[in-house]
Scaffold this motif. Structure first.
Motif, PDB file in Angstrom:
ATOM      1  N   TRP A  58       0.779  -1.242   0.000  1.00  0.00           N
ATOM      2  CA  TRP A  58       0.000   0.000   0.000  1.00  0.00           C
ATOM      3  C   TRP A  58       0.813   1.295   0.000  1.00  0.00           C
ATOM      4  O   TRP A  58       0.256   2.366  -0.258  1.00  0.00           O
ATOM      5  N   LYS A  97       0.147   4.440  -2.333  1.00  0.00           N
ATOM      6  CA  LYS A  97      -1.131   4.322  -3.069  1.00  0.00           C
ATOM      7  C   LYS A  97      -2.107   5.405  -2.613  1.00  0.00           C
ATOM      8  O   LYS A  97      -2.032   5.880  -1.481  1.00  0.00           O
ATOM      9  N   SER A  98      -3.048   5.785  -3.514  1.00  0.00           N
ATOM     10  CA  SER A  98      -3.964   6.867  -3.123  1.00  0.00           C
ATOM     11  C   SER A  98      -5.385   6.650  -3.626  1.00  0.00           C
ATOM     12  O   SER A  98      -5.626   5.879  -4.565  1.00  0.00           O
ATOM     13  N   VAL A  99      -6.308   7.332  -2.998  1.00  0.00           N
ATOM     14  CA  VAL A  99      -7.703   7.451  -3.458  1.00  0.00           C
ATOM     15  C   VAL A  99      -7.990   8.945  -3.452  1.00  0.00           C
ATOM     16  O   VAL A  99      -8.032   9.563  -2.382  1.00  0.00           O
ATOM     17  N   GLY A 100      -8.138   9.558  -4.620  1.00  0.00           N
ATOM     18  CA  GLY A 100      -8.321  11.009  -4.679  1.00  0.00           C
ATOM     19  C   GLY A 100      -7.137  11.691  -4.004  1.00  0.00           C
ATOM     20  O   GLY A 100      -5.973  11.378  -4.279  1.00  0.00           O
ATOM     21  N   GLU A 102     -12.849  10.255   0.990  1.00  0.00           N
ATOM     22  CA  GLU A 102     -11.730   9.588   0.297  1.00  0.00           C
ATOM     23  C   GLU A 102     -10.818   8.875   1.294  1.00  0.00           C
ATOM     24  O   GLU A 102     -10.341   7.765   1.033  1.00  0.00           O
ATOM     25  N   THR A 118     -12.645   5.733   2.258  1.00  0.00           N
ATOM     26  CA  THR A 118     -12.604   4.724   1.182  1.00  0.00           C
ATOM     27  C   THR A 118     -11.238   4.040   1.151  1.00  0.00           C
ATOM     28  O   THR A 118     -11.145   2.810   1.048  1.00  0.00           O
ATOM     29  N   LEU A 119     -10.186   4.829   1.255  1.00  0.00           N
ATOM     30  CA  LEU A 119      -8.833   4.258   1.265  1.00  0.00           C
ATOM     31  C   LEU A 119      -8.648   3.339   2.466  1.00  0.00           C
ATOM     32  O   LEU A 119      -8.141   2.222   2.342  1.00  0.00           O
ATOM     33  N   ALA A 159     -10.402   0.028   1.971  1.00  0.00           N
ATOM     34  CA  ALA A 159      -9.702  -0.825   1.004  1.00  0.00           C
ATOM     35  C   ALA A 159      -8.486  -1.486   1.675  1.00  0.00           C
ATOM     36  O   ALA A 159      -8.202  -2.665   1.444  1.00  0.00           O
TER      37      ALA A 159
END
Ligand code: EPU
Length: 342
Positions: free
Chosen positions: A287, A290-293, A315, A318-319, A322
């Protein structure tokens, strides 16, 4: 006790997440809490206590009345043969208190240097770092009941301290989550001072520098250096420190995991259970970076989620979900978030 309306909370949370508070009151003395409780409009409304906002993920606007804790003051309350008793207001920045004790020659808090947040928030999650937890230096605190406005004196036993946990986080029977606000904290710094040097990062510093008997100031400096190297400065990159707690598993579970992943970083606990390094588990799942938005996993420490720019709370969540799913999928371990998700 002025009431502020429609306050942007972005500057008041270390993640730098956008959210508005409908109503916000700055608490500068204990009596301000009673004023809120007795207030015709605010008295019955739900309340949200905000310290340094360094352990918080804001995913939406806050309808509850925000009590922003700003009670100041640090003093030596008592000098006993066996300890110094220090008292500080809930609004004092934790690191400011640690630095003050070192300046004044009252050692004992040096391992807890540079932890973001306020003194009033420190007992809530029993902050800890480099081998020391708040509970090891805790004397007592004052809190005010958010319904009755009554003040209470709480000794350690009532606070039910655990790993990143206390009665102030617990809901249900006897729990005080959302029910009271900490106004003042007293710490007990034992005499004679005994340094806590077991933590691997500190052992490494001792070996590198050849300093076998560091004083409190030296340990304070080392802890500041170690934290600066590993953890992002919230003033520059928004974050809430460790995003997940280190999971605790049984010896049997751990043996099972080691069988599959011999490299796993783990620490045996005094009660026979084993604490696993959540950062290692997340890192092992690939990880880092890594990114979400706008939300991302910090490159230098996988346990820390950061705000790469204009991240929104959703965001970050959500990250985090995950990451939880992927760690569960590979190791069968459920990671529990450390900050409060609002
Ligand atoms: N690790 C990895 N990859 C990573 C991150 C960590 O392999 O990306 C490994 C490290 O190599 C190390 C182990 O995991 O062997 C543990 O890492 P570290 O010593 O950095 O400590 P931590 O478990 O990540 C805990 C606290 C911190 C505290 C430090 C030092 C929790 C959830 N976190 O972190 O507290 O500062 O120990 O005592 O208990 C916080 O609560 O916000 C916080 C920063």
């Amino acid at each position: 006790m002025p009431l502020e309306r429609d306050v942007n909370l972005k500057p008041y949370n270390s993640f730098g997440l956008p959210a508005m508070a409908e109503r916000l009151v700055r608490i500068r003395e204990e009596a301000d809490v009673r004023r809120v409780v007795d207030h015709p409009e605010l008295g019955r409304a739900p309340k949200f206590v905000l310290g340094g906002g360094s352990n918080l993920v804001l995913t939406r606007d806050v309808q509850a009345v925000v009590l922003k804790m700003e009670i100041p003051g640090i003093r030596l309350l008592e000098e006993r043969a066996d300890a110094w008793i220090i008292e500080a207001g809930a609004g004092v920045a934790w690191h400011e208190l640690v630095a003050w004790t070192i300046e004044q020659g009252y050692p004992g808090l040096e391992n807890l240097a540079l932890i973001p947040g306020t003194v009033g928030a420190a007992p809530v999650q029993n902050i800890g770092a480099y081998g020391i937890e708040l509970k090891d230096r805790f004397e007592s605190l004052d809190a005010v009941d958010l319904v009755t406005g009554r003040s209470a004196f709480l000794p350690a036993a009532v606070c039910r301290f655990g790993y990143r946990d206390s009665v102030f986080k617990q809901e249900g029977f006897g729990g005080l989550a959302g029910k009271s606000v900490i106004t003042r904290v007293r710490l007990r710094l034992p005499r004679p001072w005994v340094p806590a040097l077991d933590y691997l990062d500190l052992q490494r510093r001792m070996a590198e520098t050849g300093i076998a008997a560091p004083d409190a100031r030296q340990i304070f400096d080392w802890v500041c250096e170690i934290r600066r190297a590993k953890l992002p400065d919230p003033a520059k990159i928004g974050n809430a420190g460790s995003f997940f707690k280190n999971p605790v598993v049984s010896e049997e579970q751990c043996r099972d995991i080691i069988g599959r992943d011999p490299g796993i970083v783990h620490y045996p606990m005094p009660d026979g259970t084993i604490k696993l390094a959540a950062g290692w588990l997340i890192d092992a799942c690939g990880w880092k970076g890594k990114s979400v938005g706008g939300a991302a996993v910090y490159e230098r420490q996988a346990l820390v989620l950061v705000n790469r720019g204009e991240a929104r709370g959703a965001e970050v969540v959500t990250l985090a979900r995950a990451i939880q799913e992927s760690v569960y999928g590979r190791f069968g371990i459920r990671l529990e978030p450390e900050p409060i998700l609002l």
